[in-house]
Design an enzyme around this catalytic site. Structure first.
Site, PDB file in Angstrom:
ATOM      1  N   SER A 145       1.086  -0.994   0.277  1.00  0.00           N
ATOM      2  CA  SER A 145      -0.133   0.304  -0.455  1.00  0.00           C
ATOM      3  C   SER A 145       0.665   1.056  -0.050  1.00  0.00           C
ATOM      4  O   SER A 145       2.582   1.501  -0.285  1.00  0.00           O
ATOM      5  CB  SER A 145      -0.827  -0.394   1.425  1.00  0.00           C
ATOM      6  OG  SER A 145      -1.339   1.386   1.085  1.00  0.00           O
ATOM      7  N   TYR A 160      -1.991  -1.461  10.299  1.00  0.00           N
ATOM      8  CA  TYR A 160      -2.472  -1.130   9.509  1.00  0.00           C
ATOM      9  C   TYR A 160      -0.845  -1.050   8.411  1.00  0.00           C
ATOM     10  O   TYR A 160      -0.144  -1.201   7.653  1.00  0.00           O
ATOM     11  CB  TYR A 160      -3.132  -0.448   8.053  1.00  0.00           C
ATOM     12  CG  TYR A 160      -3.580  -1.125   6.657  1.00  0.00           C
ATOM     13  CD1 TYR A 160      -3.445  -2.997   6.348  1.00  0.00           C
ATOM     14  CD2 TYR A 160      -2.852  -0.117   5.585  1.00  0.00           C
ATOM     15  CE1 TYR A 160      -4.030  -2.636   4.713  1.00  0.00           C
ATOM     16  CE2 TYR A 160      -3.023   0.095   3.949  1.00  0.00           C
ATOM     17  CZ  TYR A 160      -3.619  -1.581   4.081  1.00  0.00           C
ATOM     18  OH  TYR A 160      -3.685  -1.503   3.035  1.00  0.00           O
TER      19      TYR A 160
HETATM   20  N1  LIG Z   1      -9.299  -0.518  -1.596  1.00  0.00           N
HETATM   21  C1  LIG Z   1      -7.537   0.159  -1.949  1.00  0.00           C
HETATM   22  O1  LIG Z   1      -7.268   1.520  -1.040  1.00  0.00           O
HETATM   23  C2  LIG Z   1      -5.919  -0.612  -1.155  1.00  0.00           C
HETATM   24  C3  LIG Z   1      -5.010   0.321  -1.002  1.00  0.00           C
HETATM   25  C4  LIG Z   1      -3.842   0.185  -0.940  1.00  0.00           C
HETATM   26  C5  LIG Z   1      -4.338  -1.651  -0.459  1.00  0.00           C
HETATM   27  N2  LIG Z   1      -4.581  -2.324  -0.490  1.00  0.00           N
HETATM   28  C6  LIG Z   1      -4.528  -3.626  -0.460  1.00  0.00           C
HETATM   29  O2  LIG Z   1      -4.882  -4.559  -1.198  1.00  0.00           O
HETATM   30  C7  LIG Z   1      -5.118  -5.529  -1.161  1.00  0.00           C
HETATM   31  C8  LIG Z   1      -7.390  -6.087  -1.000  1.00  0.00           C
HETATM   32  O3  LIG Z   1      -7.926  -4.945  -0.062  1.00  0.00           O
HETATM   33  P1  LIG Z   1      -9.484  -4.692  -1.236  1.00  0.00           P
HETATM   34  O4  LIG Z   1      -9.232  -3.512  -0.945  1.00  0.00           O
HETATM   35  O5  LIG Z   1      -9.598  -5.507  -2.319  1.00  0.00           O
HETATM   36  O6  LIG Z   1      -9.973  -5.328   0.662  1.00  0.00           O
HETATM   37  P2  LIG Z   1     -11.364  -6.032   1.217  1.00  0.00           P
HETATM   38  O7  LIG Z   1     -12.139  -5.951  -0.379  1.00  0.00           O
HETATM   39  O8  LIG Z   1     -11.511  -6.011   1.690  1.00  0.00           O
HETATM   40  O9  LIG Z   1     -10.400  -7.526  -0.052  1.00  0.00           O
HETATM   41  C9  LIG Z   1      -9.933  -8.333   1.584  1.00  0.00           C
HETATM   42  C10 LIG Z   1      -9.739  -9.590   0.789  1.00  0.00           C
HETATM   43  O10 LIG Z   1      -8.550 -10.431   1.887  1.00  0.00           O
HETATM   44  C11 LIG Z   1      -9.740 -11.442   2.676  1.00  0.00           C
HETATM   45  N3  LIG Z   1      -9.342 -11.679   3.601  1.00  0.00           N
HETATM   46  C12 LIG Z   1      -9.201 -11.494   4.795  1.00  0.00           C
HETATM   47  N4  LIG Z   1      -8.413 -11.278   5.789  1.00  0.00           N
HETATM   48  C13 LIG Z   1      -8.370 -13.273   5.225  1.00  0.00           C
HETATM   49  C14 LIG Z   1      -7.974 -14.521   5.706  1.00  0.00           C
HETATM   50  N5  LIG Z   1      -7.222 -14.064   7.121  1.00  0.00           N
HETATM   51  N6  LIG Z   1      -7.530 -14.951   4.964  1.00  0.00           N
HETATM   52  C15 LIG Z   1      -7.868 -15.239   4.002  1.00  0.00           C
HETATM   53  N7  LIG Z   1      -8.165 -13.712   3.358  1.00  0.00           N
HETATM   54  C16 LIG Z   1      -8.148 -13.069   3.839  1.00  0.00           C
HETATM   55  C17 LIG Z   1     -10.479 -11.389   2.001  1.00  0.00           C
HETATM   56  O11 LIG Z   1     -11.186 -12.506   1.776  1.00  0.00           O
HETATM   57  P3  LIG Z   1     -12.650 -13.262   3.558  1.00  0.00           P
HETATM   58  O12 LIG Z   1     -13.213 -12.356   3.883  1.00  0.00           O
HETATM   59  O13 LIG Z   1     -13.133 -14.234   1.851  1.00  0.00           O
HETATM   60  O14 LIG Z   1     -11.452 -14.018   4.003  1.00  0.00           O
HETATM   61  C18 LIG Z   1     -11.036 -10.471   0.664  1.00  0.00           C
HETATM   62  O15 LIG Z   1     -11.076 -11.614  -0.375  1.00  0.00           O
HETATM   63  C19 LIG Z   1      -5.031  -5.946   0.606  1.00  0.00           C
HETATM   64  O16 LIG Z   1      -3.796  -6.422   0.460  1.00  0.00           O
HETATM   65  C20 LIG Z   1      -5.092  -4.748   0.449  1.00  0.00           C
HETATM   66  O17 LIG Z   1      -4.285  -3.803   1.981  1.00  0.00           O
HETATM   67  C21 LIG Z   1      -6.262  -2.036  -0.813  1.00  0.00           C
END
Ligand SMILES: NC(=O)c1ccc[n+]([C@@H]2O[C@H](COP(=O)([O-])OP(=O)(O)OC[C@H]3O[C@@H](n4cnc5c(N)ncnc54)[C@H](OP(=O)(O)O)[C@@H]3O)[C@@H](O)[C@H]2O)c1
Length: 255
Positions: A145, A160
């Protein structure tokens, strides 16, 4: 070899594992990797969502796993290699965040973020290393991130920021350790993109105002705006890139 530079981005015949593929960025990454020819292995805890995504992606393999559980991580890599026959690209995408100031942030929240966002990333890479070393090639893309490089306040989340900062520097160190085994390790560092994780920010005027003020391109990212960066790091197009933290943040961190 083809003389079309776009062919460098293709992953025909390769196997890509995406964690956290049940939602948000991970589901998008799985679709994109599939679109350029990879067999995708999709993992997360919510099985019905994975099955539904697999229905759209012929040949996709669903392996449910909780990446905060060591036995699940081991089973995930063993089963991927058994069922898909190989593993070329690991996208460490599963992640959690707790938006809370340190006064109310709990030790459990901090430790959970470290488990899912950092420890699991280290362990999944470690579990892939013997297979990738034996084959003399492999690609790791850690979804870190921009908050692995800068602080988050006013959207407070020390848990985070700590976990993603650790991923960014672990990426550099493992790139150094693994390059001569043919394994590249990079981090993709998004700014703010719409997903379940950022849902509380959507429609919240103070969050939106914050993004409008600090992102040089004054909005959240669109879904497709990580596709190119992912493919660059995951494919032969990025074969001379390792140890890099690639920001895709609309200029947020250019200040
Ligand atoms: N969206 C943003 O603005 C943003 C910005 C920077 C970085 N990121 C990074 O991008 C990645 C995806 O984020 P997102 O925004 O798509 O978040 P999200 O919509 O909350 O999705 C998170 C994913 O992680 C999975 N997950 C969470 N805990 C888990 C566990 N214990 N075991 C296995 N899977 C798990 C969830 O699946 P289940 O609940 O089905 O397990 C879900 O598929 C993350 O690493 C996040 O930090 C996101």
């Amino acid at each position: 070899m083809s003389d079309d530079p776009l062919d460098l981005f293709r992953l025909d015949g390769q196997v890509a594992l995406v964690t956290g593929a049940s939602a948000g960025l991970g589901a998008r990454f799985a679709r994109v990797l599939h679109r350029v020819g990879a067999t995708v292995v999709i993992s997360a805890r919510r099985v019905e969502r994975l099955e539904s995504l697999a229905g759209e992606l012929p040949g996709a393999i669903v392996i449910p796993a909780d990446v905060s559980v060591a036995d699940d991580r081991e089973r995930l890599i063993v089963e991927t290699i058994e069922r898909a026959g190989r593993l070329d690209v690991l996208v460490n995408n599963a992640g959690v965040s707790h938006i809370v100031g340190i006064e109310r942030e709990t030790l459990d929240q901090f430790e959970q973020a470290m488990q899912v966002n950092t420890t699991a990333v280290w362990h999944l890479i470690k579990l892939c290393v013997p297979h990738m070393t034996e084959r003399g090639s492999g690609v790791i893309v850690n979804i870190a991130s921009m908050l692995g490089l800068v602080g988050a306040t006013p959207i407070k989340q020390a848990n985070y920021c700590a976990s993603k900062g650790a991923v960014v520097n672990m990426t550099r160190e493992l790139a150094l350790q693994l390059a001569r085994k043919g394994i590249r390790v990079n981090a993709l560092c998004p700014g703010y993109f719409p997903s379940e994780m950022t849902e509380p920010m959507l429609g919240d005027e103070s969050s939106e105002q914050y993004i409008r003020t600090f992102a040089a391109i004054p909005r959240m990212g669109y879904d497709h705006e990580l596709d190119g960066a992912l493919l660059l790091l995951a494919s032969a197009a990025g074969s001379y890139i390792t140890g890099h933290a690639l920001l895709v943040d609309g200029g947020f961190t250019a200040h």
